[in-house]
Each structure stands twice: as structure tokens, then as C-alpha cells.
Scaffold this motif. Structure first.
Motif, short mmCIF file in Angstrom:
data_model
loop_
_atom_site.label_atom_id
_atom_site.label_comp_id
_atom_site.label_asym_id
_atom_site.label_seq_id
_atom_site.Cartn_x
_atom_site.Cartn_y
_atom_site.Cartn_z
N ASP A 1 0.77 -1.28 0.04
CA ASP A 1 0.10 -0.06 0.07
C ASP A 1 0.80 1.27 0.09
O ASP A 1 0.50 2.09 0.63
N ALA A 2 2.07 1.00 -0.40
CA ALA A 2 3.09 2.10 -0.44
C ALA A 2 2.94 3.13 -1.60
O ALA A 2 3.84 3.99 -2.07
N VAL A 3 1.79 3.17 -2.52
CA VAL A 3 1.60 3.83 -3.61
C VAL A 3 1.86 5.61 -3.48
O VAL A 3 2.79 5.96 -4.16
N GLU A 4 1.34 5.97 -2.41
CA GLU A 4 1.76 7.59 -2.39
C GLU A 4 3.18 7.97 -2.06
O GLU A 4 3.74 9.00 -2.50
N THR A 5 3.76 7.00 -1.43
CA THR A 5 5.20 7.28 -0.84
C THR A 5 5.92 7.18 -2.29
O THR A 5 6.70 7.88 -2.37
N VAL A 6 5.74 5.85 -3.02
CA VAL A 6 6.37 5.97 -4.32
C VAL A 6 6.03 6.93 -5.40
O VAL A 6 6.99 7.44 -6.21
N VAL A 7 4.79 7.40 -5.54
CA VAL A 7 4.53 8.32 -6.26
C VAL A 7 5.08 9.77 -5.98
O VAL A 7 5.75 10.38 -6.93
N ASP A 8 5.09 10.09 -4.76
CA ASP A 8 5.76 11.46 -4.19
C ASP A 8 7.20 11.27 -4.48
O ASP A 8 7.70 12.17 -5.02
N GLY A 9 7.88 10.27 -4.05
CA GLY A 9 9.36 9.95 -4.34
C GLY A 9 9.50 10.14 -5.82
O GLY A 9 10.46 10.92 -6.20
N THR A 10 8.83 9.62 -6.70
CA THR A 10 9.30 9.63 -8.27
C THR A 10 9.11 10.80 -8.51
O THR A 10 9.72 11.66 -9.40
N ARG A 11 7.70 11.58 -8.21
CA ARG A 11 7.54 12.96 -8.66
C ARG A 11 8.80 14.00 -8.45
O ARG A 11 9.30 14.79 -9.01
N ARG A 12 9.33 13.68 -7.03
CA ARG A 12 10.44 14.74 -6.75
C ARG A 12 11.88 14.41 -7.48
O ARG A 12 12.45 15.11 -7.96
N TYR A 13 11.94 13.06 -7.80
CA TYR A 13 12.97 12.57 -8.46
C TYR A 13 13.04 12.92 -9.87
O TYR A 13 14.08 13.49 -10.41
N ALA A 14 11.92 12.98 -10.60
CA ALA A 14 11.84 13.25 -11.94
C ALA A 14 11.89 14.79 -12.17
O ALA A 14 12.20 15.20 -13.17
N ALA A 15 11.70 15.33 -11.14
CA ALA A 15 12.01 16.87 -11.26
C ALA A 15 13.31 17.43 -11.05
O ALA A 15 13.90 18.69 -11.07
N THR A 16 14.19 16.36 -11.06
CA THR A 16 15.65 16.65 -11.05
C THR A 16 16.41 16.40 -12.28
O THR A 16 15.86 15.36 -12.91
N SER A 17 17.39 16.96 -12.60
CA SER A 17 18.16 16.64 -13.88
C SER A 17 19.18 15.58 -13.40
O SER A 17 19.78 14.78 -14.41
N ASP A 18 19.73 15.37 -12.09
CA ASP A 18 20.61 14.46 -11.76
C ASP A 18 20.23 13.51 -10.95
O ASP A 18 20.96 12.43 -10.28
N GLY A 19 18.95 13.48 -10.51
CA GLY A 19 18.39 12.36 -9.53
C GLY A 19 18.74 12.66 -8.13
O GLY A 19 18.24 11.85 -7.25
#
Length: 129
Positions: free
Chosen positions: A82-100
């Protein structure tokens, strides 16, 4: 560099993970997490992929965030189905970076405490010793 010019971010979800004591015939928690993420409406430029065995079975469900040759890659463990919100939030933040590299305090709490590995980009300079 414009973020839209960056390569897509991939979420790799282990769909075969099993913890000790789990019924081997039960639906794997990673498979449940993958299905929930597929239905979650992921950010644009994010690709969800199921993978078999990330060799982190003792750490529960595991996911990888990677984004081409210029971004760091991260492996996160101990995720519940049930960690969907955590993964989506972390992915959104990661995707907003050019270097990860998402600043540690800006990562979801679960990601801060359950990073299994951090892998440098393919084009990272090699320091001289």
C-alpha cells in the motif's frame, strides 16, 4: 536543461519478492504494489515496469528509480503493497531533478530510512586516486 528534455524516469517494481513465513502461493506483495501504481496515475514522463527479483527479498517489496545516463539510480526496500503515495511522491520529486539527487530532507520519510543502494550515473566522472 529543460526537465521535459530529460529521459523518462523508470520505476522498476520487483514483483516476485517474498518474505520469510509468507505463503509461497499468495500473490506477491510487489505484484500488488505494481498493480496499484499502474492505477495511480503516475506523473508524465514516468514509465512503470515490473521486474523479477531485485535480490532484496529480506527487505520486503523493493523498487528502483532510474532516469537515464545523467541521473543517480536508487533502490528502496521495505515497501508495503500500500506504499503507492510514498512511491508516487518520491518519483515526482526524483523526476523534477536533472541528476536524480533529491535533497535528503525533501525525500519521503520511507525513502530516507530505506535506501538499499545509490548508484552513480553512467556518465559520472571517475575520480583519480
Amino acid at each position: 536543461m529543460l526537465l521535459s528534455a530529460l529521459p523518462p524516469v523508470e520505476i522498476l517494481v520487483c514483483t516476485t519478492c517474498i518474505r520469510e513465513g509468507m505463503d509461497p502461493e499468495a500473490t506477491r506483495r510487489g505484484a500488488v504494489l505494481h498493480e496499484a501504481l499502474a492505477a495511480a496515475g503516475l506523473p508524465e514522463n514516468v514509465v512503470l515496469k515490473p521486474v523479477e527479483c531485485l535480490s532484496n527479498c529480506s527487505q520486503g517489496c523493493s523498487v528502483v528509480l532510474r532516469g537515464g545516463a545523467t541521473r543517480w539510480t536508487y533502490v528502496y526496500g521495505n515497501l508495503a503493497e500500500d506504499a503507492v503515495e510514498t512511491v508516487v511522491d518520491g518519483t515526482r520529486r526524483y523526476a523534477a531533478t536533472s541528476d536524480g539527487l533529491v535533497p535528503w530532507r525533501e525525500r519521503p520519510e520511507h525513502f530516507r530510512k530505506n535506501c538499499v543502494a545509490r548508484i552513480p550515473p553512467l556518465d559520472a566522472p571517475i575520480p583519480s586516486l
